[in-house]
Write an enzyme that holds these catalytic residues in place. Structure first.
Site, PDB file in Angstrom:
ATOM      1  N   PHE A  54       0.885  -1.282  -0.015  1.00  0.00           N
ATOM      2  CA  PHE A  54      -0.051   0.041  -0.139  1.00  0.00           C
ATOM      3  C   PHE A  54       0.886   1.406   0.048  1.00  0.00           C
ATOM      4  CE2 PHE A  54      -2.516  -3.345   1.747  1.00  0.00           C
ATOM      5  CZ  PHE A  54      -3.568  -3.523   1.206  1.00  0.00           C
ATOM      6  N   PHE A  95      -7.104  12.217   0.823  1.00  0.00           N
ATOM      7  CA  PHE A  95      -7.597  12.237  -0.596  1.00  0.00           C
ATOM      8  C   PHE A  95      -9.136  13.004  -0.839  1.00  0.00           C
ATOM      9  CE2 PHE A  95      -4.772   9.169  -2.724  1.00  0.00           C
ATOM     10  CZ  PHE A  95      -3.735   8.961  -1.493  1.00  0.00           C
ATOM     11  N   CYS A 128      -0.467   3.953 -10.954  1.00  0.00           N
ATOM     12  CA  CYS A 128      -1.192   2.903 -10.198  1.00  0.00           C
ATOM     13  C   CYS A 128      -2.888   3.033 -10.358  1.00  0.00           C
ATOM     14  CB  CYS A 128      -1.062   2.691  -8.636  1.00  0.00           C
ATOM     15  SG  CYS A 128       0.672   2.281  -8.215  1.00  0.00           S
TER      16      CYS A 128
HETATM   17  C1  UGA Z   1      -1.340   4.789  -4.901  1.00  0.00           C
HETATM   18  C2  UGA Z   1      -2.026   4.517  -3.424  1.00  0.00           C
HETATM   19  O1  UGA Z   1      -2.199   5.764  -2.613  1.00  0.00           O
HETATM   20  C3  UGA Z   1      -1.116   3.581  -2.523  1.00  0.00           C
HETATM   21  O2  UGA Z   1      -1.739   3.205  -1.384  1.00  0.00           O
HETATM   22  C4  UGA Z   1      -0.897   2.321  -3.462  1.00  0.00           C
HETATM   23  O3  UGA Z   1       0.071   1.268  -2.714  1.00  0.00           O
HETATM   24  C5  UGA Z   1      -0.125   2.677  -4.758  1.00  0.00           C
HETATM   25  O4  UGA Z   1      -1.076   3.632  -5.438  1.00  0.00           O
HETATM   26  C6  UGA Z   1      -0.067   1.412  -5.465  1.00  0.00           C
HETATM   27  O5  UGA Z   1      -0.942   0.827  -6.153  1.00  0.00           O
HETATM   28  O6  UGA Z   1       1.218   0.924  -5.843  1.00  0.00           O
HETATM   29  P1  UGA Z   1       0.508   6.507  -5.439  1.00  0.00           P
HETATM   30  O7  UGA Z   1      -0.248   6.409  -6.846  1.00  0.00           O
HETATM   31  O8  UGA Z   1       2.054   6.336  -5.445  1.00  0.00           O
HETATM   32  O9  UGA Z   1      -0.128   5.345  -4.622  1.00  0.00           O
HETATM   33  O10 UGA Z   1       0.314   7.928  -5.072  1.00  0.00           O
HETATM   34  P2  UGA Z   1      -1.084   8.855  -4.412  1.00  0.00           P
HETATM   35  O11 UGA Z   1      -0.420   9.433  -3.347  1.00  0.00           O
HETATM   36  O12 UGA Z   1      -2.042   7.869  -4.144  1.00  0.00           O
HETATM   37  O13 UGA Z   1      -1.536   9.766  -5.657  1.00  0.00           O
HETATM   38  C7  UGA Z   1      -1.853   9.494  -6.870  1.00  0.00           C
HETATM   39  C8  UGA Z   1      -2.540  10.239  -7.562  1.00  0.00           C
HETATM   40  O14 UGA Z   1      -3.765  11.184  -7.043  1.00  0.00           O
HETATM   41  C9  UGA Z   1      -1.606  11.585  -7.864  1.00  0.00           C
HETATM   42  O15 UGA Z   1      -1.646  11.951  -9.196  1.00  0.00           O
HETATM   43  C10 UGA Z   1      -2.049  12.590  -6.844  1.00  0.00           C
HETATM   44  O16 UGA Z   1      -1.754  13.835  -7.510  1.00  0.00           O
HETATM   45  C11 UGA Z   1      -3.419  12.455  -7.031  1.00  0.00           C
HETATM   46  N1  UGA Z   1      -4.207  12.688  -5.683  1.00  0.00           N
HETATM   47  C12 UGA Z   1      -3.834  12.407  -4.533  1.00  0.00           C
HETATM   48  C13 UGA Z   1      -5.278  13.973  -5.771  1.00  0.00           C
HETATM   49  O17 UGA Z   1      -5.501  14.389  -6.830  1.00  0.00           O
HETATM   50  N2  UGA Z   1      -5.985  14.443  -4.698  1.00  0.00           N
HETATM   51  C14 UGA Z   1      -5.775  13.522  -3.519  1.00  0.00           C
HETATM   52  O18 UGA Z   1      -6.484  14.209  -2.645  1.00  0.00           O
HETATM   53  C15 UGA Z   1      -4.723  12.604  -3.282  1.00  0.00           C
END
Ligand code: UGA
Length: 429
Positions: free
Chosen positions: A152, A249, A260
């Site tokens: 995760f 989030f 992811c």
């Molecule tokens: C995500 C999950 O959060 C991890 O728990 C999981 O292990 C991982 O995928 C995976 O499957 O390997 P990650 O993709 O590294 O992690 O990054 P996040 O922090 O989740 O962000 C994902 C995207 O959502 C980014 O583009 C971020 O800018 C965007 N985001 C995130 C938003 O637009 N708003 C938010 O409130 C949070």
């Protein structure tokens, strides 16, 4: 314990390093010999805060080593983690050929009982297939168990996430492997949940899809905020204060990207369909996410009138802050779309420019964040890097031709930007 990780990508490398950090003896296997050599020399192919120091320290202590030989890995590990890529295919389904190949290779060199753990994100029922493959290719009746242990961690905070997990999920149908896996994770001091194999696999896809749903939900609410004059930050604070909802989030912006969420969502939709359920809700999550960039571009067009020949500076190319990863980055799509419409672009990112130059040589890059502002008609913030908050925005204003800022990540404070004399646009406020 003696642990082996097959695949030294994001998940494999960080997991292996953190296992070594808590005292296990770890062998990381990768079929890319150049990468193995680099890692042996302490050169880390990715940017991830804190990782380099931990790799070097554990290599020095003799707890972490790298090899390209899977036979060596299987020989030296009581537990073997599969952490290879599971890339998307054009129809949204997952390409499991790397997982299958590793399972076969492990089977061919298996000489005694091993726990074989799937760490890669895979569709439900993959573990059953891995077990079937190993049974087919093993020599004799050598014993093994297959476990699902989804990861995760988030890029950008991977080491911290791995060292302090909210929970550890262990999916197995056998008690022997459950006991061994509990021992692997005992030093992490986190709640351990043991489930059956299929449930563990589903937990991962269902969690990532739910988080993506939260993001699309808040982005949809942001559209209503814009139409009604409300402020998405305040709305999200108010919602997030309810423990049942939570503030995480719920940050509106350009939408989610990365290696992811986009991949896992389409995979989960596809898996559900194969299992006879049409997951319309998740299709809408995808649609809202795609819409988010279009709505932002529309906002820019409304203010700038035309893109053609406008000098636009872009801050941020990585798919999120604190990483050099540009896979499925909304910032990259934004840059390409603005250029398609004739904008003269200059872009900067604290860590992602090397990868951008290789994959998107047409995107013009500059080495200094202030350089993007020089003579610019507008500036756009595409990634939530904290570094951008710290910039001297008065200096930026003095460098720009016209002080328009489009903040796609709600990184800056509207009142402050207005006080500094910017025409400032953000998302949902
Ligand atoms: C995500 C999950 O959060 C991890 O728990 C999981 O292990 C991982 O995928 C995976 O499957 O390997 P990650 O993709 O590294 O992690 O990054 P996040 O922090 O989740 O962000 C994902 C995207 O959502 C980014 O583009 C971020 O800018 C965007 N985001 C995130 C938003 O637009 N708003 C938010 O409130 C949070």
């Amino acid at each position: 314990m003696k642990l082996t990780i097959v695949g030294s990508g994001y998940v494999g490398l960080v997991t292996g390093t953190c296992f070594a950090e808590v005292g296990h003896h770890v062998t990381c296997v990768d079929n890319d010999e150049k990468k193995v050599k680099q890692l042996q020399d302490g050169i880390i192919p990715i940017y991830e805060p804190g990782l380099e120091t931990l790799v070097r320290k554990n290599v020095q202590l003799g707890r972490l080593k790298f090899t390209s030989s899977i036979a060596e890995g299987v020989e030296n590990g009581d537990v073997i983690f599969i952490a290879v890529p599971t890339p998307p295919q054009p129809d949204g389904s997952v390409d499991l050929s790397y997982v299958e190949k590793v399972a076969r290779s492990i089977a061919e060199v298996l000489t005694g009982y091993r726990v074989i753990v799937d760490k890669s994100t895979v569709p439900v029922k993959t573990g059953e297939k891995v077990a079937e493959t190993i049974r087919r290719y093993r020599k004799g009746n050598v014993e093994f168990d297959v476990v699902s242990n989804p990861e995760f961690l988030r890029e950008g905070s991977a080491v911290a996430d791995l060292m302090n997990p909210d929970r550890i999920v262990i999916g197995t149908n056998g008690e022997r492997s459950a006991a061994i896996m509990k021992e692997v994770y005992q030093p992490f001091n986190a709640p351990i949940m043991v489930t059956d194999l299929n449930s563990a696999e589903l937990i991962k896809h269902a969690s990532n899809s739910f988080l993506a749903l939260k993001i699309s939900y808040i982005n949809a609410v942001a559209a209503i905020c814009e139409a009604s004059g409300a402020d998405i930050g305040k709305v999200a604070d108010g919602m997030g204060a309810d423990k049942r909802i939570g503030r995480d989030f719920l940050y509106a912006g350009l939408g989610y990207g990365g290696s992811c969420f986009p991949k896992d969502l389409s995979a989960f939709i596809r898996i559900s369909e194969d299992l006879g359920y049409s997951f319309g809700l998740l299709k809408e999550v995808e649609r809202i996410n795609a819409d988010q960039l279009d709505r932002f571009l529309k906002k820019m067009r409304k203010a700038l009138w035309v893109f053609r020949d406008k000098k636009i500076g872009q801050l941020g190319l990585a798919f999120k802050g604190n990483t050099d990863d540009i896979r499925s980055s909304v910032g990259i799509n934004l840059a390409l779309k603005m250029m398609e419409e004739g904008a003269i672009l200059k872009a900067f990112d604290p860590k992602a420019m090397e990868k951008c130059a290789i994959s998107y040589p047409k995107i013009p890059l500059v080495e200094d964040p202030y350089e993007v502002a020089k003579d610019a008609d507008a500036l756009v913030v595409a990634t939530e890097w904290n570094d951008f908050k710290e910039l001297d925005w008065l200096k930026i204003k003095s460098l720009m031709r016209t002080p328009l800022v489009f903040d796609g990540r709600n990184l800056l404070i509207p009142e402050e930007m207005k006080l500094l004399g910017f025409e400032y646009f953000s998302v949902g406020r």
